[in-house]
Design a protein around this motif. Structure first.
Motif, mmCIF file in Angstrom:
data_model
loop_
_atom_site.group_PDB
_atom_site.id
_atom_site.type_symbol
_atom_site.label_atom_id
_atom_site.label_comp_id
_atom_site.label_asym_id
_atom_site.label_seq_id
_atom_site.Cartn_x
_atom_site.Cartn_y
_atom_site.Cartn_z
ATOM 1 N N VAL A 185 2.434 -16.738 9.061
ATOM 2 C CA VAL A 185 2.896 -15.959 9.666
ATOM 3 C C VAL A 185 3.431 -14.429 8.694
ATOM 4 C CG1 VAL A 185 4.267 -16.534 11.467
ATOM 5 C CG2 VAL A 185 5.793 -16.140 9.890
ATOM 6 N N ALA A 186 3.465 -12.969 9.179
ATOM 7 C CA ALA A 186 3.539 -11.955 8.507
ATOM 8 C C ALA A 186 4.086 -10.514 8.741
ATOM 9 C CB ALA A 186 2.615 -11.464 7.429
ATOM 10 N N SER A 187 5.670 -10.371 8.033
ATOM 11 C CA SER A 187 6.349 -8.984 8.312
ATOM 12 C C SER A 187 5.266 -8.387 9.108
ATOM 13 C CB SER A 187 7.697 -8.655 7.348
ATOM 14 O OG SER A 187 7.204 -7.979 6.406
ATOM 15 N N LYS A 188 5.831 -6.828 9.646
ATOM 16 C CA LYS A 188 5.169 -5.521 9.614
ATOM 17 C C LYS A 188 4.859 -4.843 8.435
ATOM 18 C CE LYS A 188 6.947 -4.918 14.986
ATOM 19 N NZ LYS A 188 7.434 -4.164 15.988
ATOM 20 N N PHE A 189 3.479 -4.111 8.808
ATOM 21 C CA PHE A 189 3.157 -3.893 7.816
ATOM 22 C C PHE A 189 3.034 -1.929 7.925
ATOM 23 C CE2 PHE A 189 0.106 -0.963 5.161
ATOM 24 C CZ PHE A 189 0.414 -1.590 3.883
ATOM 25 N N LEU A 211 1.178 -1.104 0.216
ATOM 26 C CA LEU A 211 -0.462 0.430 0.240
ATOM 27 C C LEU A 211 0.682 1.309 0.034
ATOM 28 C CD1 LEU A 211 -2.465 1.476 0.136
ATOM 29 C CD2 LEU A 211 -2.446 0.916 2.592
ATOM 30 N N ALA A 212 0.845 2.314 -1.193
ATOM 31 C CA ALA A 212 1.633 3.625 -1.508
ATOM 32 C C ALA A 212 3.174 2.628 -1.014
ATOM 33 C CB ALA A 212 1.712 4.315 -0.658
ATOM 34 N N ASP A 213 4.243 3.635 0.323
ATOM 35 C CA ASP A 213 5.443 2.781 0.782
ATOM 36 C C ASP A 213 5.490 2.001 1.932
ATOM 37 O OD1 ASP A 213 6.197 4.973 -1.406
ATOM 38 O OD2 ASP A 213 5.483 6.468 0.200
ATOM 39 N N ALA A 214 4.492 1.148 1.403
ATOM 40 C CA ALA A 214 4.185 -0.147 3.204
ATOM 41 C C ALA A 214 4.101 -0.573 2.191
ATOM 42 C CB ALA A 214 3.233 1.048 4.085
ATOM 43 N N SER A 215 4.551 -1.694 2.579
ATOM 44 C CA SER A 215 4.373 -3.505 2.387
ATOM 45 C C SER A 215 4.998 -4.192 3.664
ATOM 46 C CB SER A 215 5.263 -3.717 1.667
ATOM 47 O OG SER A 215 6.209 -3.931 1.069
#
Length: 320
Positions: free
Chosen positions: A204-208, A169-173
């Motif tokens: 699991v997933a990395s931080k957004f 999302l924009a500059d975050a992933s």
């Protein structure tokens, strides 16, 4: 026939009782990667997403990896979804059939994109509404999966999928990994009645940005069968971690070999009020030789209508 119907409704009751504790919880809006909850496949969407136990269709891979074992021949599927506003989804899947006796495997990719989102920033000015537009940005979600399945007994099969996930999302992933596990039990010699269950998105997933990310863990169980030669009925009970439970039902009738009509209904305990028809779905399918073309539409009230098209091809099995 009466015995088969009795088994069908007894199994539905047992599944409903088993899912009752899960239906009582609600953590709405607490999971990321919500695109994983959007169904893949026009046939399954038209049948209300009640597809956990439906056999011999590559579209079932998105609901239960053990379904690969039920395929009579290898299959491929291409799909396009026109969702609400400016949301589109493309999906592709391939399943290699082991034909009940051997190991079956499959691969799948799912890509959802939202474009032309207006970027709004705070101006910190005393005049105006305090915000201003500053260009556009887009967002996308992606899933790549590898699946395998094999029979455990003559009637029981198990399967698993491992998935690589990406959300931007924009500059975050955020990037994550997840697994789906499933079973299918083919309840009679004709294999016309099936029971399936699956747990999806265990991982699991990395931080957004700076926020922790939780995947939309999903439990589903279902029954499908053919009370008559031209009819297919299916029922699913579904519980997602970030939503209350739902019961899905679907039906397909094939009055001619090349033509099918489908309808579905999803009863969701925390369904937003989008209109009286927003829980319904319907569709149509055409077949010729080894190819099929499916269409599904789902009304979403004030948000508009969603349209989904899938193209499937079945490859002729190799003779031993």
């Amino acid at each position: 026939m009466k015995i088969e119907f009795r088994r069908y409704f007894i199994a539905i009751s047992l599944l409903g009782w088993a899912f009752r504790p899960l239906l009582a919880t609600d953590n709405s809006g607490t999971a990321a990667f919500s695109f994983l909850n959007i169904p893949a496949g026009a046939r399954s969407t038209a049948m209300g997403q009640a597809f956990t136990s439906v056999p011999n269709d590559i579209q079932a891979l998105a609901y239960n990896p053990a379904s690969l074992v039920t395929m009579a021949a290898s299959q491929a599927s291409l799909e396009h979804l026109s969702y609400v506003e400016n949301v589109t989804q493309e999906a592709v899947a391939y399943g290699h059939a082991g034909r009940h006796e051997g190991f079956s495997w499959g691969v799948a990719a799912n890509y959802l994109r939202v474009g032309d989102i207006t970027r709004t920033v705070a101006t910190l000015q005393p005049s105006g509404d305090g915000f201003t537009e500053n260009g556009d940005f887009s967002t996308y979600d992606m899933s790549l999966g590898l699946s395998g399945a094999a029979p455990v007994t003559e009637d029981l099969s198990m399967g698993a999928t491992v998935k690589l996930l990406r959300e931007s999302l924009a500059d975050a992933s955020s990037t994550g990994g997840a697994a789906d596990l499933g079973i299918v039990y083919q309840a009679n010699d004709e294999r016309s009645w099936n029971v399936g269950a699956a747990v999806q998105n265990v991982g699991v997933a990395s931080k957004f940005a700076d926020a922790a990310v939780k995947l939309p863990l999903t439990l589903r169980a279902g029954i499908s069968g053919q009370p008559f030669a031209q009819w297919l009925l299916s029922t699913d009970f579904v519980k997602r971690e970030d939503l209350k439970g739902e019961a899905d039902v679907g039906a397909e009738v094939t009055p001619r070999r090349f033509f099918s009509l489908r309808v579905g209904y999803r009863y969701q305990l925390n369904q937003p009020d989008l209109g009286g028809l927003s829980n319904f779905s319907a569709g149509i399918g055409f077949r010729w030789n080894t190819m099929s073309l499916d269409y599904a539409f789902v009304p979403m009230g004030d948000l508009g209508m969603t349209n989904r098209v899938s193209f499937n091809i079945r490859f002729k099995p190799h003779l031993n």
